[in-house]
Design an enzyme around this catalytic site. Structure first.
Site, PDB file in Angstrom:
ATOM      1  N   SER A   1       0.811  -1.213   0.000  1.00 38.61           N
ATOM      2  CA  SER A   1       0.000   0.000   0.000  1.00 38.61           C
ATOM      3  C   SER A   1       0.848   1.269   0.000  1.00 38.61           C
ATOM      4  O   SER A   1       0.310   2.366  -0.146  1.00 38.61           O
ATOM      5  CB  SER A   1      -0.941   0.005   1.205  1.00 38.61           C
ATOM      6  OG  SER A   1      -0.215   0.054   2.423  1.00 38.61           O
ATOM      7  N   HIS A   2       2.175   1.151   0.188  1.00 39.88           N
ATOM      8  CA  HIS A   2       3.050   2.320   0.189  1.00 39.88           C
ATOM      9  C   HIS A   2       4.126   2.243  -0.892  1.00 39.88           C
ATOM     10  O   HIS A   2       5.076   3.013  -0.878  1.00 39.88           O
ATOM     11  CB  HIS A   2       3.709   2.489   1.563  1.00 39.88           C
ATOM     12  CG  HIS A   2       2.760   2.957   2.607  1.00 39.88           C
ATOM     13  ND1 HIS A   2       1.982   2.080   3.335  1.00 39.88           N
ATOM     14  CD2 HIS A   2       2.425   4.195   3.028  1.00 39.88           C
ATOM     15  CE1 HIS A   2       1.229   2.772   4.179  1.00 39.88           C
ATOM     16  NE2 HIS A   2       1.478   4.050   4.007  1.00 39.88           N
TER      17      HIS A   2
ATOM     18  N   ASP B   1      -4.382   0.534   2.662  1.00 38.38           N
ATOM     19  CA  ASP B   1      -4.784  -0.861   2.827  1.00 38.38           C
ATOM     20  C   ASP B   1      -6.294  -1.016   2.681  1.00 38.38           C
ATOM     21  O   ASP B   1      -6.784  -2.020   2.157  1.00 38.38           O
ATOM     22  CB  ASP B   1      -4.327  -1.387   4.186  1.00 38.38           C
ATOM     23  CG  ASP B   1      -2.819  -1.597   4.241  1.00 38.38           C
ATOM     24  OD1 ASP B   1      -2.287  -2.216   3.312  1.00 38.38           O
ATOM     25  OD2 ASP B   1      -2.189  -1.131   5.201  1.00 38.38           O
TER      26      ASP B   1
END
Length: 342
Positions: A52-53, A193
Site C-alpha cells: 500500500s506504500h 490498505d
C-alpha cells in the site's frame, strides 16, 4: 526496462522500481530533486513488501501533481530557529525533499543538546514514515515522527470524519544493520490498505469503518465513502487527537479537517505539516552509551526468548528477499502505471 511477465504479476528489480517511479513522476511534471525523493520512498515501500506504500502510490502521486494545488519544483527553505528547533518550509511541495535537506541539521542539534525538533510546514504528504525514521537512526539518533492527513476518520463515539489516519513512527538505533522501528496509523488500518481491500472486493473486519449513515460496515467501499475508525476505541482516538495538535497547531499548520478543506475535492494528497523529534542516546542516557544500549538489547532479546516478533522484522526479511530476487507487482497496476507515462 527488463520486466518479465509472470501471468498476473510483473517482476522488477529494486533499481527498476526506482527508475520507473522517477520516470513517471518527472514525466508528470515533478522536478528531478522532488521526483527522486518521492521515488526513494516508493521504492522502499515496494522493496519491503508494503504494497500500500509502494508502486500502488504512483497513480495518486500523479493525480496530486496534476491537481494544480502543489508546487512541482519549490526549493524547501530550511531555517535554524533555535538550538533545538529546525523549520523546513516545503512551499506547497512534497515533504520528502524538505525532510532530506533538513535531517542532517536536526541530527546535529540532537547530538548537541540531547533532543531537537524538525517542523515541516506547507507540505504534501503521502508516504509511510519509517523511511524517514530509518534515515535518522542511520545518523545515530532515536526519532519520533507524526503527521495528520485528511479528515477520513471518525473519533470514538462519532459518526463522521474529523481526524486523519494520523500515523506515528519511532526508531531506535541498534548495533548491526537494522534499527528497531514501528510505524502505524492511528486508524484501525491505513487508508491505502483499505483501498486495496476495495480494489480486491474483499470484506473488511468489524471495527474498521462505518458507512455514510454511521452504521458499522464490512464493505471497504462503504467505509471509504463513510468514515474509518481509530484502533483501540477511545485510546486510538486520543492518540490521534494528540497527533492533530502536535503536528498541527503546535507547529503552526493545518489539522486534518483543514487539510481536507484545502483540498476542496481535488483528491490530492493531504497538505499540512509534520513533526519529527530526534534524541541523542549519549546525552539523554548520561554518557554511558554502551550500558544503555545493552539495556535496550536485553529488552529486545526478551521478545525473541518467548517467540514474539519485534516490529519491523517482517519488513527486514522482505527487504533481504527483494534485494536478492527483486519484487513482483500486479500486472494490472504495472499496466496502469505505464499508461500514466504514456
Amino acid at each position: 526496462m527488463s520486466a518479465l511477465d509472470a501471468g498476473d504479476t510483473v517482476a522488477l528489480s529494486v533499481d527498476e522500481v526506482f527508475a520507473l517511479s522517477r520516470r513517471i513522476l518527472t514525466g508528470a511534471g515533478l522536478s528531478l530533486p522532488h521526483a527522486e525523493a518521492v521515488a526513494r520512498v516508493i521504492t522502499a515501500g515496494e522493496r519491503d513488501e508494503c504494497a500500500s506504500h509502494g508502486l500502488f502510490r504512483l497513480p495518486g502521486c500523479v493525480q496530486t501533481i496534476q491537481s494544480g494545488k502543489m508546487s512541482l519544483d519549490a526549493e524547501p527553505v530550511i531555517t535554524d530557529v533555535s538550538p533545538a528547533l529546525v523549520r523546513a518550509d516545503a512551499k506547497l511541495a512534497y515533504s520528502l525533499l524538505a525532510f532530506e535537506r533538513a535531517a542532517p541539521l536536526l541530527a546535529r542539534k540532537a547530538k548537541t543538546v540531547g533532543v531537537a525538533a524538525l517542523a515541516i510546514n506547507n507540505c504534501f504528504h503521502f508516504s509511510a514514515l519509517w523511511p524517514e525514521i530509518e534515515h535518522l537512526t542511520d545518523m545515530g539518533v532515536a526519532a519520533l515522527a507524526m503527521t495528520p492527513s485528511h479528515a477520513w476518520v471518525a473519533p470514538a463515539g462519532g459518526h463522521k470524519g474529523l481526524l486523519g489516519t494520523n500515523p506515528i513512527a519511532f526508531g531506535w538505533p541498534r548495533p548491526g544493520p537494522h534499527p528497531y522501528v514501528f510505524d502505524f496509523a492511528t486508524s484501525a488500518i491505513a487508508r491505502g490498505d483499505m483501498a486495496l481491500h476495495d480494489i480486491a472486493d474483499k470484506p473488511i473486519p468489524d471495527g474498521w469503518g462505518i458507512d455514510a449513515d454511521g452504521r458499522p460496515t464490512n464493505s471497504a467501499r462503504a467505509a471509504l465513502d463513510g468514515a474509518m475508525l481509530t484502533f483501540g476505541g477511545h485510546k486510538g482516538s486520543a492518540l490521534s487527537t494528540m497527533i492533530e495538535l502536535m503536528a498541527g497547531p503546535l507547529i503552526g499548520d493545518l489539522t486534518s479537517r483543514e487539510s481536507m478543506a484545502f483540498d476542496d475535492g481535488s483528491r490530492a494528497a493531504p497538505m499540512h505539516g509534520e513533526l519529527i523529534l530526534a534524541f541523542d542516546p549519549a546525552i539523554m542516557g548520561g554518557g554511558d552509551v554502551e550500558a544503555q544500549a545493552a539495556r535496550a538489547e536485553a529488552l529486545f532479546a526478551g521478545f525473541s526468548a518467548q517467540g514474539a516478533r519485534l516490529p519491523s522484522e517482517r519488513r527486514y526479511a522482505a527487504r533481504a528477499r527483494s534485494l536478492a530476487h527483486g519484487v513482483r507487482t500486479p500486472q494490472v497496476l504495472y499496466d496502469r502505471i505505464l499508461a500514466l507515462g504514456a
